[in-house]
Design an enzyme around this catalytic site. Structure first.
Site, PDB file in Angstrom:
ATOM      1  N   ASP A   1      -6.369  -6.181  -2.388  1.00 22.13           N
ATOM      2  CA  ASP A   1      -4.932  -6.424  -2.592  1.00 22.13           C
ATOM      3  C   ASP A   1      -4.693  -7.486  -3.666  1.00 22.13           C
ATOM      4  OD1 ASP A   1      -4.453  -4.577  -0.610  1.00 22.13           O
ATOM      5  OD2 ASP A   1      -3.962  -6.053   0.934  1.00 22.13           O
TER       6      ASP A   1
ATOM      7  N   HIS B   1       0.811  -1.220   0.000  1.00 23.97           N
ATOM      8  CA  HIS B   1       0.000   0.000   0.000  1.00 23.97           C
ATOM      9  C   HIS B   1       0.842   1.267   0.000  1.00 23.97           C
ATOM     10  CE1 HIS B   1      -3.227  -2.532   2.295  1.00 23.97           C
ATOM     11  NE2 HIS B   1      -3.120  -2.882   1.034  1.00 23.97           N
TER      12      HIS B   1
ATOM     13  N   LYS C   1       5.545   6.343   7.194  1.00 24.25           N
ATOM     14  CA  LYS C   1       4.961   5.459   8.207  1.00 24.25           C
ATOM     15  C   LYS C   1       6.070   4.885   9.061  1.00 24.25           C
ATOM     16  CE  LYS C   1       1.869   3.479   4.895  1.00 24.25           C
ATOM     17  NZ  LYS C   1       1.318   2.276   4.274  1.00 24.25           N
TER      18      LYS C   1
ATOM     19  N   TYR D   1       0.992   1.410  13.543  1.00 25.66           N
ATOM     20  CA  TYR D   1       1.547   2.377  12.589  1.00 25.66           C
ATOM     21  C   TYR D   1       1.439   3.788  13.131  1.00 25.66           C
ATOM     22  CZ  TYR D   1       0.128  -1.313   9.282  1.00 25.66           C
ATOM     23  OH  TYR D   1      -0.060  -2.491   8.633  1.00 25.66           O
TER      24      TYR D   1
HETATM   25  C1  TDO Z   1      -5.537   2.145   6.136  1.00 20.99           C
HETATM   26  C2  TDO Z   1      -6.909   2.599   6.672  1.00 20.99           C
HETATM   27  C3  TDO Z   1      -8.029   1.811   6.445  1.00 20.99           C
HETATM   28  N1  TDO Z   1      -9.238   2.213   6.900  1.00 20.99           N
HETATM   29  C4  TDO Z   1     -10.396   1.353   6.675  1.00 20.99           C
HETATM   30  C5  TDO Z   1     -10.638   0.995   5.220  1.00 20.99           C
HETATM   31  C6  TDO Z   1     -11.176  -0.423   5.295  1.00 20.99           C
HETATM   32  O1  TDO Z   1     -12.575  -0.398   5.460  1.00 20.99           O
HETATM   33  C7  TDO Z   1     -10.561  -1.002   6.544  1.00 20.99           C
HETATM   34  C8  TDO Z   1      -9.378  -1.936   6.268  1.00 20.99           C
HETATM   35  O2  TDO Z   1      -8.476  -1.247   5.409  1.00 20.99           O
HETATM   36  P1  TDO Z   1      -7.334  -2.030   4.650  1.00 20.99           P
HETATM   37  O3  TDO Z   1      -7.906  -3.245   4.004  1.00 20.99           O
HETATM   38  O4  TDO Z   1      -6.643  -1.048   3.761  1.00 20.99           O
HETATM   39  O5  TDO Z   1      -6.394  -2.457   5.873  1.00 20.99           O
HETATM   40  P2  TDO Z   1      -4.890  -2.953   5.774  1.00 20.99           P
HETATM   41  O6  TDO Z   1      -4.745  -3.833   4.592  1.00 20.99           O
HETATM   42  O7  TDO Z   1      -4.482  -3.501   7.062  1.00 20.99           O
HETATM   43  O8  TDO Z   1      -4.136  -1.568   5.478  1.00 20.99           O
HETATM   44  C9  TDO Z   1      -2.866  -1.348   5.997  1.00 20.99           C
HETATM   45  O9  TDO Z   1      -1.952  -2.179   5.304  1.00 20.99           O
HETATM   46  C10 TDO Z   1      -0.595  -2.010   5.654  1.00 20.99           C
HETATM   47  C11 TDO Z   1       0.228  -2.912   4.773  1.00 20.99           C
HETATM   48  C12 TDO Z   1      -0.171  -0.602   5.691  1.00 20.99           C
HETATM   49  O10 TDO Z   1       0.948  -0.231   5.323  1.00 20.99           O
HETATM   50  C13 TDO Z   1      -1.129   0.354   6.325  1.00 20.99           C
HETATM   51  O11 TDO Z   1      -0.750   1.696   6.100  1.00 20.99           O
HETATM   52  C14 TDO Z   1      -2.516   0.136   5.817  1.00 20.99           C
HETATM   53  O12 TDO Z   1      -2.577   0.477   4.449  1.00 20.99           O
HETATM   54  O13 TDO Z   1     -10.129   0.115   7.339  1.00 20.99           O
HETATM   55  C15 TDO Z   1      -9.373   3.382   7.595  1.00 20.99           C
HETATM   56  O14 TDO Z   1     -10.496   3.772   8.006  1.00 20.99           O
HETATM   57  N2  TDO Z   1      -8.282   4.156   7.857  1.00 20.99           N
HETATM   58  C16 TDO Z   1      -7.052   3.796   7.405  1.00 20.99           C
HETATM   59  O15 TDO Z   1      -6.040   4.526   7.652  1.00 20.99           O
END
Ligand code: TDO
Length: 189
Positions: free
Chosen positions: A172, A66, A76, A136
């Protein structure tokens, strides 16, 4: 150098490992997770605007890769507080000597290291144990409209995940592989 919170450069310029000194006593331990001045001294402006965590129950699960596009590109700092994971950074800065190269290393609750993921990098990880708790510090607000990503199985990048990859999210796992037209994250400096 600050011995409580020291920075070690990674092979991808601008990325660092933070080594956290552990103060242990009969109650347990204490360590510094963030240190704004030490980071600034190293040229890293990582002042957190959001603090996020994720729990990943199943070993082998991959989250990533991401990034956020400018103007929401972010730094980050990634920490593991329970379990063990293989953390991966990909350099997506078009003018970088290491464009499209990746770096991976293990983080765990016991490593007392964390990684600094600079602007212009994609980030992801694989759980090497069950119940991986990740935390994070994000320098920029979450900006879903500027979210981007690479498929963790992209053959051009060819990350060597230590375990068979399981548990990808639809977002992803559904990302197209990059081609010769991929021009990375153009950062305005
Ligand atoms: C990343 C993020 C997601 N969300 C929401 C969107 C979605 O409904 C839910 C889960 O999001 P994701 O599937 O993107 O979660 P995830 O895959 O765990 O996302 C994370 O991955 C790792 C590898 C990173 O580096 C992080 O910065 C972040 O991107 O949370 C937020 O509200 N705020 C946030 O900052």
């Amino acid at each position: 150098m600050n011995q409580d919170f020291s920075l070690e450069p990674l092979p991808l310029a601008g990325a660092f490992r933070i080594r956290h000194k552990v103060f242990a006593d009969q109650r347990g331990m204490f360590k510094r997770i963030g240190c704004h001045q030490t980071l600034l001294d190293a040229g890293v402006d990582a002042q957190p605007r959001q603090v996020n965590c994720s729990m990943t129950p199943v070993k082998g699960t991959v989250r990533g890769m991401h990034y956020q596009m400018p103007p929401a590109a972010e730094v980050k700092i990634v920490n593991c507080f329970h379990g063990e994971l293989f953390d991966v950074l990909i350099d997506l800065r078009p003018n970088s000597a290491t464009f499209l190269q990746w770096h991976g290393e293990r983080l765990s609750a016991d490593s007392h290291t964390s990684l600094i993921v600079p602007k212009g990098f994609a980030h992801g990880f694989q759980a090497l144990s069950d119940n991986v708790l990740m935390m994070y510090l994000n320098s920029t607000d979450y900006s879903p409209d500027l979210e981007g990503g690479l498929n963790p199985l992209d053959p051009t990048i060819n990350v060597k995940w230590p375990l068979p990859v399981v548990g990808l999210s639809a977002k992803d796992g559904g990302r197209e592989f990059i081609d010769s037209h991929f021009d990375g994250i153009p950062l305005v400096t």
